[in-house]
Design a protein around this motif. Structure first.
Motif, PDB file in Angstrom:
ATOM      1  N   GLU A 107       0.834  -1.211   0.000  1.00 10.97           N
ATOM      2  CA  GLU A 107       0.000   0.000   0.000  1.00 10.97           C
ATOM      3  C   GLU A 107       0.867   1.259   0.000  1.00 10.97           C
ATOM      4  O   GLU A 107       0.606   2.202  -0.757  1.00 10.97           O
ATOM      5  N   LYS A 108       1.908   1.252   0.804  1.00 11.10           N
ATOM      6  CA  LYS A 108       2.805   2.420   0.877  1.00 11.10           C
ATOM      7  C   LYS A 108       3.585   2.594  -0.426  1.00 11.10           C
ATOM      8  O   LYS A 108       3.788   3.724  -0.881  1.00 11.10           O
ATOM      9  N   LEU A 109       4.015   1.476  -1.013  1.00  7.96           N
ATOM     10  CA  LEU A 109       4.773   1.558  -2.262  1.00  7.96           C
ATOM     11  C   LEU A 109       3.894   2.076  -3.390  1.00  7.96           C
ATOM     12  O   LEU A 109       4.325   2.921  -4.185  1.00  7.96           O
ATOM     13  N   CYS A 110       2.669   1.587  -3.470  1.00  9.39           N
ATOM     14  CA  CYS A 110       1.733   2.077  -4.489  1.00  9.39           C
ATOM     15  C   CYS A 110       1.469   3.567  -4.312  1.00  9.39           C
ATOM     16  O   CYS A 110       1.413   4.318  -5.293  1.00  9.39           O
ATOM     17  N   SER A 111       1.315   3.993  -3.070  1.00 11.37           N
ATOM     18  CA  SER A 111       1.080   5.409  -2.794  1.00 11.37           C
ATOM     19  C   SER A 111       2.275   6.252  -3.216  1.00 11.37           C
ATOM     20  O   SER A 111       2.115   7.317  -3.829  1.00 11.37           O
ATOM     21  N   ALA A 112       3.486   5.764  -2.916  1.00  8.74           N
ATOM     22  CA  ALA A 112       4.702   6.508  -3.274  1.00  8.74           C
ATOM     23  C   ALA A 112       4.868   6.614  -4.784  1.00  8.74           C
ATOM     24  O   ALA A 112       5.429   7.596  -5.296  1.00  8.74           O
ATOM     25  N   LEU A 113       4.361   5.598  -5.505  1.00  5.99           N
ATOM     26  CA  LEU A 113       4.488   5.574  -6.969  1.00  5.99           C
ATOM     27  C   LEU A 113       3.268   6.171  -7.682  1.00  5.99           C
ATOM     28  O   LEU A 113       3.234   6.214  -8.909  1.00  5.99           O
ATOM     29  N   ASN A 114       2.284   6.606  -6.895  1.00  7.76           N
ATOM     30  CA  ASN A 114       1.047   7.172  -7.459  1.00  7.76           C
ATOM     31  C   ASN A 114       0.287   6.163  -8.321  1.00  7.76           C
ATOM     32  O   ASN A 114      -0.253   6.500  -9.376  1.00  7.76           O
ATOM     33  N   VAL A 115       0.270   4.920  -7.849  1.00  9.49           N
ATOM     34  CA  VAL A 115      -0.405   3.826  -8.561  1.00  9.49           C
ATOM     35  C   VAL A 115      -1.584   3.356  -7.714  1.00  9.49           C
ATOM     36  O   VAL A 115      -1.496   3.273  -6.485  1.00  9.49           O
ATOM     37  N   ASN A 116      -2.696   3.028  -8.374  1.00 11.41           N
ATOM     38  CA  ASN A 116      -3.897   2.568  -7.693  1.00 11.41           C
ATOM     39  C   ASN A 116      -3.694   1.160  -7.134  1.00 11.41           C
ATOM     40  O   ASN A 116      -3.532   0.203  -7.891  1.00 11.41           O
ATOM     41  N   LYS A 117      -3.720   1.023  -5.806  1.00 14.08           N
ATOM     42  CA  LYS A 117      -3.468  -0.279  -5.179  1.00 14.08           C
ATOM     43  C   LYS A 117      -4.554  -1.301  -5.509  1.00 14.08           C
ATOM     44  O   LYS A 117      -4.272  -2.498  -5.598  1.00 14.08           O
ATOM     45  N   LYS A 118      -5.803  -0.863  -5.684  1.00 14.50           N
ATOM     46  CA  LYS A 118      -6.869  -1.799  -6.003  1.00 14.50           C
ATOM     47  C   LYS A 118      -6.591  -2.531  -7.317  1.00 14.50           C
ATOM     48  O   LYS A 118      -6.837  -3.726  -7.447  1.00 14.50           O
ATOM     49  N   ASN A 119      -6.075  -1.797  -8.296  1.00 16.71           N
ATOM     50  CA  ASN A 119      -5.722  -2.427  -9.571  1.00 16.71           C
ATOM     51  C   ASN A 119      -4.596  -3.436  -9.389  1.00 16.71           C
ATOM     52  O   ASN A 119      -4.613  -4.527  -9.976  1.00 16.71           O
ATOM     53  N   VAL A 120      -3.614  -3.065  -8.570  1.00 18.12           N
ATOM     54  CA  VAL A 120      -2.476  -3.957  -8.325  1.00 18.12           C
ATOM     55  C   VAL A 120      -2.947  -5.228  -7.624  1.00 18.12           C
ATOM     56  O   VAL A 120      -2.572  -6.345  -8.014  1.00 18.12           O
TER      57      VAL A 120
END
Length: 293
Positions: free
Chosen positions: A233-246
């Protein structure tokens, strides 16, 4: 993310599940044996193209119109598939080829999107998927040759894919959960790559999220032994990527791998049985020859 196609790891998984349920181990073995044959003539190539088109057995369902897809691509899917078949002329066992053909269609649509831009995390994801798919392939040399033909068919550099994937893997092995998500505050080659991705994903340039990108993130977590649920969750946030998609794409990726393991086990069992039968037949033949002397 502007969706061009609904084809995903989920579609591949469902398609593979259908094929696994209706395909016998005899079919697996027949195609497995074909790996020993070469097909060099133009007539054989044409037959391979027809076989590929008929055996893949799936339809690419587009969320936008056909004209919209044409607008986004510079090369038709059929050309990419034909380039692959020209570059690698040997038959590929269906257990591998069915998924490879569907992956190359999916990646073609990603590759020719207007927003597409190659990045090493995407490369790590694809290399991870490919290596998992082709694990246990009869020939290491052929496995490498197929990889090269596949990437070149997309007009990209297979050496760059491998090189960048290796760099990220080496970097990931040196990271912790904390350092992995704190890349923006540090300097380094990989850190700069991740910063660039974060900036583009945040709206400062071209970025197109993909399933291979999700697998690349997952691989970095594996390498860093970052098993805490909050790290992704933190990595997705740092990369500006939607965690739900991941999360969604990682779930169906794991499902696909599970089905591949099932299919490979069936193939392994069949090959072992046939090897045993051949040995028994050879013993009987030797005994009969000895009796007639």
């Amino acid at each position: 993310m502007a969706a061009v196609t609904s084809l995903s790891f989920s579609a591949l998984s469902q398609s593979f599940e259908r094929k696994l349920s209706v395909t016998s181990t005899r079919t697996f073995a027949t195609n497995f044996e074909l790996i020993r044959l070469r097909s060099n003539s133009s007539s054989d190539l044409s037959a391979a193209v027809r076989a590929s088109n008929s055996s893949s057995g799936f339809a690419v369902q587009c969320m936008s119109s056909t004209s919209a897809i044409t607008e986004r691509t510079n090369s038709p899917v059929s050309e990419t598939k034909l380039n692959f078949l020209k570059a690698y002329k040997r038959p590929i066992p269906s257990i591998y080829n069915n998924v490879l053909q569907e992956l190359i269609v999916q990646q073609h649509l990603m590759r020719y999107k207007r927003t597409y831009r190659y990045d090493p995390v995407f490369a790590l994801g694809f290399v991870t998927v490919y290596d998992q798919l082709m694990e246990g392939y009869p020939s290491d040399e052929d496995r490498s040759a197929i990889f090269e033909a596949y990437i070149k068919a997309l007009n990209e550099d297979p050496e760059q894919y491998r090189k960048d994937a290796q760099k990220l893997e080496e970097w990931g092995c040196t990271q912790t959960s904390a350092s992995l998500v704190d890349f923006s505050s540090r300097e380094g080659e990989i850190e700069d790559i991740l910063k660039d991705i974060a900036a583009r994903a945040g709206g400062n340039g071209s970025f197109s999220y993909s399933r291979f990108f999700a697998v690349g993130l997952f691989r970095l977590l594996e390498l860093a032994n970052a098993s805490e649920p909050t790290v992704l969750e933190k990595l997705c946030s740092a990369l500006n990527v939607n965690k739900k998609n991941v999360d969604r794409d990682l779930d169906v990726y794991r499902n696909l791998l599970s089905k591949l393991v099932q299919a490979k086990e069936l193939l392994k069992e069949y090959v072992e049985r046939e090897k045993k039968k051949r040995g028994e037949r050879a013993e009987v033949q030797q005994a009969n020859e000895a009796m007639t002397k």
